[in-house]
Write an enzyme that holds these catalytic residues in place. Structure first.
Site, PDB file in Angstrom:
ATOM      1  N   CYS A  38       0.814  -1.211   0.000  1.00 48.10           N
ATOM      2  CA  CYS A  38       0.000   0.000   0.000  1.00 48.10           C
ATOM      3  C   CYS A  38       0.849   1.263   0.000  1.00 48.10           C
ATOM      4  O   CYS A  38       1.667   1.478   0.907  1.00 48.10           O
ATOM      5  CB  CYS A  38      -0.915   0.024   1.219  1.00 48.10           C
ATOM      6  SG  CYS A  38      -1.971   1.490   1.275  1.00 48.10           S
TER       7      CYS A  38
ATOM      8  N   ARG B 122      -0.219   4.641   2.887  1.00 48.64           N
ATOM      9  CA  ARG B 122      -0.161   4.411   4.338  1.00 48.64           C
ATOM     10  C   ARG B 122       0.086   5.645   5.204  1.00 48.64           C
ATOM     11  O   ARG B 122       0.002   5.559   6.427  1.00 48.64           O
ATOM     12  CB  ARG B 122       0.891   3.347   4.653  1.00 48.64           C
ATOM     13  CG  ARG B 122       0.479   1.961   4.229  1.00 48.64           C
ATOM     14  CD  ARG B 122       1.550   0.924   4.579  1.00 48.64           C
ATOM     15  NE  ARG B 122       2.517   0.769   3.507  1.00 48.64           N
ATOM     16  CZ  ARG B 122       3.640   0.048   3.646  1.00 48.64           C
ATOM     17  NH1 ARG B 122       3.939  -0.522   4.798  1.00 48.64           N
ATOM     18  NH2 ARG B 122       4.462  -0.093   2.619  1.00 48.64           N
TER      19      ARG B 122
ATOM     20  N   TRP C 237      -9.391   6.025  -0.746  1.00 49.63           N
ATOM     21  CA  TRP C 237      -9.798   6.638  -2.021  1.00 49.63           C
ATOM     22  C   TRP C 237      -8.892   6.060  -3.111  1.00 49.63           C
ATOM     23  O   TRP C 237      -7.924   5.359  -2.831  1.00 49.63           O
ATOM     24  CB  TRP C 237      -9.707   8.172  -1.973  1.00 49.63           C
ATOM     25  CG  TRP C 237      -8.417   8.717  -1.446  1.00 49.63           C
ATOM     26  CD1 TRP C 237      -7.218   8.819  -2.112  1.00 49.63           C
ATOM     27  CD2 TRP C 237      -8.201   9.217  -0.112  1.00 49.63           C
ATOM     28  NE1 TRP C 237      -6.274   9.335  -1.270  1.00 49.63           N
ATOM     29  CE2 TRP C 237      -6.844   9.616  -0.057  1.00 49.63           C
ATOM     30  CE3 TRP C 237      -9.010   9.369   1.021  1.00 49.63           C
ATOM     31  CZ2 TRP C 237      -6.276  10.151   1.099  1.00 49.63           C
ATOM     32  CZ3 TRP C 237      -8.450   9.901   2.170  1.00 49.63           C
ATOM     33  CH2 TRP C 237      -7.099  10.285   2.196  1.00 49.63           C
TER      34      TRP C 237
ATOM     35  N   GLU D 271      -4.964   3.566 -10.931  1.00 49.36           N
ATOM     36  CA  GLU D 271      -5.693   2.295 -10.754  1.00 49.36           C
ATOM     37  C   GLU D 271      -6.835   2.212 -11.773  1.00 49.36           C
ATOM     38  O   GLU D 271      -7.117   1.149 -12.333  1.00 49.36           O
ATOM     39  CB  GLU D 271      -6.274   2.193  -9.354  1.00 49.36           C
ATOM     40  CG  GLU D 271      -5.255   2.196  -8.231  1.00 49.36           C
ATOM     41  CD  GLU D 271      -5.922   2.069  -6.894  1.00 49.36           C
ATOM     42  OE1 GLU D 271      -6.318   0.942  -6.534  1.00 49.36           O
ATOM     43  OE2 GLU D 271      -6.063   3.071  -6.188  1.00 49.36           O
TER      44      GLU D 271
HETATM   45  C1  HEM Z   1      -6.498   6.387   1.740  1.00 47.72           C
HETATM   46  C2  HEM Z   1      -6.180   6.151   0.484  1.00 47.72           C
HETATM   47  C3  HEM Z   1      -5.470   4.908  -0.010  1.00 47.72           C
HETATM   48  C4  HEM Z   1      -4.822   4.842  -1.195  1.00 47.72           C
HETATM   49  C5  HEM Z   1      -4.650   5.966  -2.217  1.00 47.72           C
HETATM   50  C6  HEM Z   1      -4.299   3.498  -1.316  1.00 47.72           C
HETATM   51  C7  HEM Z   1      -3.612   3.038  -2.441  1.00 47.72           C
HETATM   52  C8  HEM Z   1      -3.338   1.710  -2.672  1.00 47.72           C
HETATM   53  C9  HEM Z   1      -2.943   1.174  -3.958  1.00 47.72           C
HETATM   54  C10 HEM Z   1      -2.768   1.981  -5.236  1.00 47.72           C
HETATM   55  C11 HEM Z   1      -2.761  -0.154  -3.796  1.00 47.72           C
HETATM   56  C12 HEM Z   1      -2.328  -1.155  -4.869  1.00 47.72           C
HETATM   57  C13 HEM Z   1      -3.638  -1.720  -5.430  1.00 47.72           C
HETATM   58  C14 HEM Z   1      -3.431  -2.446  -6.757  1.00 47.72           C
HETATM   59  O1  HEM Z   1      -2.338  -2.299  -7.335  1.00 47.72           O
HETATM   60  O2  HEM Z   1      -4.368  -3.132  -7.189  1.00 47.72           O
HETATM   61  C15 HEM Z   1      -3.031  -0.464  -2.409  1.00 47.72           C
HETATM   62  C16 HEM Z   1      -2.919  -1.731  -1.869  1.00 47.72           C
HETATM   63  C17 HEM Z   1      -3.346  -2.039  -0.582  1.00 47.72           C
HETATM   64  N1  HEM Z   1      -3.875  -1.163   0.352  1.00 47.72           N
HETATM   65 FE1  HEM Z   1      -3.996   0.844   0.192  1.00 47.72          FE
HETATM   66  N2  HEM Z   1      -4.605   2.762  -0.197  1.00 47.72           N
HETATM   67  C18 HEM Z   1      -5.354   3.593   0.620  1.00 47.72           C
HETATM   68  C19 HEM Z   1      -5.928   3.218   1.825  1.00 47.72           C
HETATM   69  C20 HEM Z   1      -5.898   1.940   2.362  1.00 47.72           C
HETATM   70  C21 HEM Z   1      -6.626   1.531   3.549  1.00 47.72           C
HETATM   71  C22 HEM Z   1      -7.573   2.425   4.363  1.00 47.72           C
HETATM   72  C23 HEM Z   1      -6.290   0.231   3.777  1.00 47.72           C
HETATM   73  C24 HEM Z   1      -6.737  -0.704   4.883  1.00 47.72           C
HETATM   74  C25 HEM Z   1      -7.210  -0.271   6.048  1.00 47.72           C
HETATM   75  C26 HEM Z   1      -5.366  -0.171   2.718  1.00 47.72           C
HETATM   76  C27 HEM Z   1      -4.797  -1.433   2.615  1.00 47.72           C
HETATM   77  C28 HEM Z   1      -4.196  -1.910   1.456  1.00 47.72           C
HETATM   78  C29 HEM Z   1      -3.842  -3.307   1.244  1.00 47.72           C
HETATM   79  C30 HEM Z   1      -4.024  -4.459   2.252  1.00 47.72           C
HETATM   80  C31 HEM Z   1      -3.302  -3.395  -0.044  1.00 47.72           C
HETATM   81  C32 HEM Z   1      -2.774  -4.662  -0.759  1.00 47.72           C
HETATM   82  C33 HEM Z   1      -3.958  -5.357  -1.406  1.00 47.72           C
HETATM   83  C34 HEM Z   1      -3.592  -6.710  -1.976  1.00 47.72           C
HETATM   84  O3  HEM Z   1      -2.622  -7.320  -1.458  1.00 47.72           O
HETATM   85  O4  HEM Z   1      -4.306  -7.170  -2.917  1.00 47.72           O
HETATM   86  N3  HEM Z   1      -5.135   0.887   1.881  1.00 47.72           N
HETATM   87  N4  HEM Z   1      -3.373   0.690  -1.739  1.00 47.72           N
HETATM   88  N1  LIG Z   2      -7.245   2.632  -3.584  1.00 43.22           N
HETATM   89  C1  LIG Z   2      -7.375   1.335  -3.244  1.00 43.22           C
HETATM   90  N2  LIG Z   2      -6.863   0.412  -4.025  1.00 43.22           N
HETATM   91  C2  LIG Z   2      -6.749  -0.930  -3.751  1.00 43.22           C
HETATM   92  C3  LIG Z   2      -6.307  -1.386  -2.507  1.00 43.22           C
HETATM   93  C4  LIG Z   2      -6.189  -2.760  -2.283  1.00 43.22           C
HETATM   94  C5  LIG Z   2      -6.477  -3.680  -3.301  1.00 43.22           C
HETATM   95  C6  LIG Z   2      -6.929  -3.193  -4.533  1.00 43.22           C
HETATM   96  C7  LIG Z   2      -7.296  -4.142  -5.622  1.00 43.22           C
HETATM   97  O1  LIG Z   2      -6.403  -5.232  -5.628  1.00 43.22           O
HETATM   98  C8  LIG Z   2      -6.730  -6.147  -6.642  1.00 43.22           C
HETATM   99  C9  LIG Z   2      -6.098  -7.455  -6.349  1.00 43.22           C
HETATM  100  C10 LIG Z   2      -4.708  -7.349  -6.945  1.00 43.22           C
HETATM  101  N3  LIG Z   2      -4.738  -6.200  -7.812  1.00 43.22           N
HETATM  102  C11 LIG Z   2      -6.120  -5.707  -7.919  1.00 43.22           C
HETATM  103  C12 LIG Z   2      -7.051  -1.845  -4.775  1.00 43.22           C
HETATM  104  C13 LIG Z   2      -8.088   0.971  -2.011  1.00 43.22           C
HETATM  105  C14 LIG Z   2      -9.091   0.055  -1.819  1.00 43.22           C
HETATM  106  C15 LIG Z   2      -9.503  -0.022  -0.463  1.00 43.22           C
HETATM  107  C16 LIG Z   2      -8.804   0.820   0.356  1.00 43.22           C
HETATM  108  S1  LIG Z   2      -7.708   1.712  -0.540  1.00 43.22           S
END
Ligand code: HEM
Ligand SMILES: N/C(=N/c1cccc(CO[C@@H]2CCNC2)c1)c1cccs1
Length: 363
Positions: free
Chosen positions: A67, A70, A238, A243
């Site tokens: 993420c 963070r 958000w 994405e």
């Molecule tokens: C507040 C704005 C946030 C933004 C802009 C953001 C952005 C992102 C992005 C761009 C990814 C990669 C997703 C992908 O490539 O498909 C990601 C992954 C992730 N985010 Fe964040 N995030 C945010 C908030 C959060 C929150 C609130 C949580 C949990 C409480 C979180 C937990 C995670 C997790 C667990 C992943 C990995 C998902 C996976 O392994 O499939 N994020 N985030």
């Molecule tokens: N902006 C975000 N993006 C993502 C965060 C976590 C996971 C994903 C989607 O993950 C899919 C599974 C692997 N790639 C696509 C998108 C958030 C979703 C919920 C909180 S922040």
């Protein structure tokens, strides 16, 4: 027996860290630790206090290696729905989550935590990958809608759901309680804010009216805190523009809009060297950022997000904590080398509390 020991050691580690981070009195921390160890000895598991649940969920976000968002880990609203006892109660909680998070476009990060696994009563599973997502229909003429949703759409149809057949049909929520058949719920339009997409200068979407939903809510991951597992804990933030612009709309295996955008821009798509795909990606991403801003819906561009992540790294350094991360996910899919994240390396170590992938509940 073995499970008990691992729960004990994970619980002790978590309780000590929460006590330290939230400035708990030594005596209170020791008393809580004894209470939890006794509960594990008696029942094999334990329940978190509201404070432990709230801080634990924030720690899990802070530890999310993939993420980039963070920096704001400590500003997340935690809805404690561990008392939910029916699919209807879960659906009501999810609607409340959507309304709170959407907040008229000024998106608020939140998580809704449903009952923990193994506390005797059956647990809930949300079959959706995200609360809001578009259906995908396979036909002889190709896929209508989101190809990533074809499998799940079929499952919804097998459960009795019928979509309208447009490229942007919102899927129903599918909630399962223990081993019972899952129940389907339609999300009211009032809880599903969407953003119509347009480009500030060019008609890049000519011939295809594109839109996307405002709030991404991941609903298929498992939240692990101090050895306790929460198999249903949907969380939202958000979007980062790439994405939607690069992946959801740009990928060939998703909405595959690059050829259409390039044609509408009058680009020479006959040779790679004209960089028509790159130019189309830039304009598609610019359109997404422009449209969300125009609609008053929170979104972050990948350059700002990378800068915020650098501030997060500095804050963690000051707090005496290591930052772990998965580089391949932290770099944005567009112009990665133009962001600071690209030029650094990260240790992809799993630190608990954590969000984990789990097997889909459907066969
Ligand atoms: C507040 C704005 C946030 C933004 C802009 C953001 C952005 C992102 C992005 C761009 C990814 C990669 C997703 C992908 O490539 O498909 C990601 C992954 C992730 N985010 Fe964040 N995030 C945010 C908030 C959060 C929150 C609130 C949580 C949990 C409480 C979180 C937990 C995670 C997790 C667990 C992943 C990995 C998902 C996976 O392994 O499939 N994020 N985030
Ligand atoms: N902006 C975000 N993006 C993502 C965060 C976590 C996971 C994903 C989607 O993950 C899919 C599974 C692997 N790639 C696509 C998108 C958030 C979703 C919920 C909180 S922040």
């Amino acid at each position: 027996e073995i499970g008990e020991h691992s729960t004990q050691s994970e619980a002790k580690l978590f309780l000590a860290r929460v006590a330290e981070e939230t400035g708990m009195e030594e005596a209170a921390a020791a008393a809580r630790r004894r209470e939890v160890l006794a509960e594990i000895a008696a029942t094999g598991t334990y329940s978190h206090t509201p404070e432990e649940l709230t801080h634990g969920a924030k720690m899990a976000w802070r530890n999310a290696n993939r993420c980039i968002g963070r920096l704001f880990w400590n500003r997340m609203h935690v809805f404690d729905e561990r008392g939910a006892a029916s699919e209807q109660a879960v659906f009501d909680a999810l609607l409340r989550h959507l309304a709170f998070a959407t907040n008229g476009g000024e998106i608020r990060p939140a998580i809704t935590i449903l009952p923990q696994a193994g506390d005797g009563r059956d647990t809930f599973r949300i079959w959706n990958h995200q609360l809001l997502r578009y259906a995908g229909y396979e036909s002889t003429a190709g896929v209508v809608g989101d190809p990533a949703s074809v499998g799940f759409t079929r499952i919804c149809e097998r459960l009795g759901w019928r979509g309208e057949g447009t490229p942007f049909d919102l899927l129903p929520l599918v909630v399962q309680h223990g081993g019972k058949p899952p129940r389907l719920f339609e999300i009211p339009r009032t809880h599903a804010l969407e953003v119509p997409l347009s480009h500030p200068e060019r008609d890049v979407f000519a011939g295809f009216s594109a839109k996307w939903y405002a709030v991404p809510v991941i609903s298929d991951m498992l939240l692990e805190i101090g050895g306790i597992r929460y198999p249903a804990a949907p969380f939202n933030g958000w979007y980062m523009g790439t994405e939607i612009g690069s992946r959801n709309l740009g990928d060939e295996a998703r909405y595959n809009l690059l050829p259409r955008v390039a044609a509408n821009l009058g680009l020479d798509t006959s040779s790679n060297a004209s960089l028509w795909k790159d130019r189309a990606l830039v304009e598609l991403n610019a359109a997404v950022l422009h449209s969300y801003r125009l609609a008053g819906v929170t979104i972050v561009d990948h350059h700002t997000a990378a800068q915020q992540f650098s501030v997060f790294e500095r804050n963690e350094e000051k707090a005496g904590r290591d930052v772990t991360g998965r580089w391949s996910w932290l770099i944005p899919p567009m112009s990665p080398s133009a962001t600071s994240v690209f030029h650094k390396s990260y240790e992809d170590r799993i630190v608990s509390p954590q969000f984990l992938h789990q097997n889909p509940p459907y066969a």
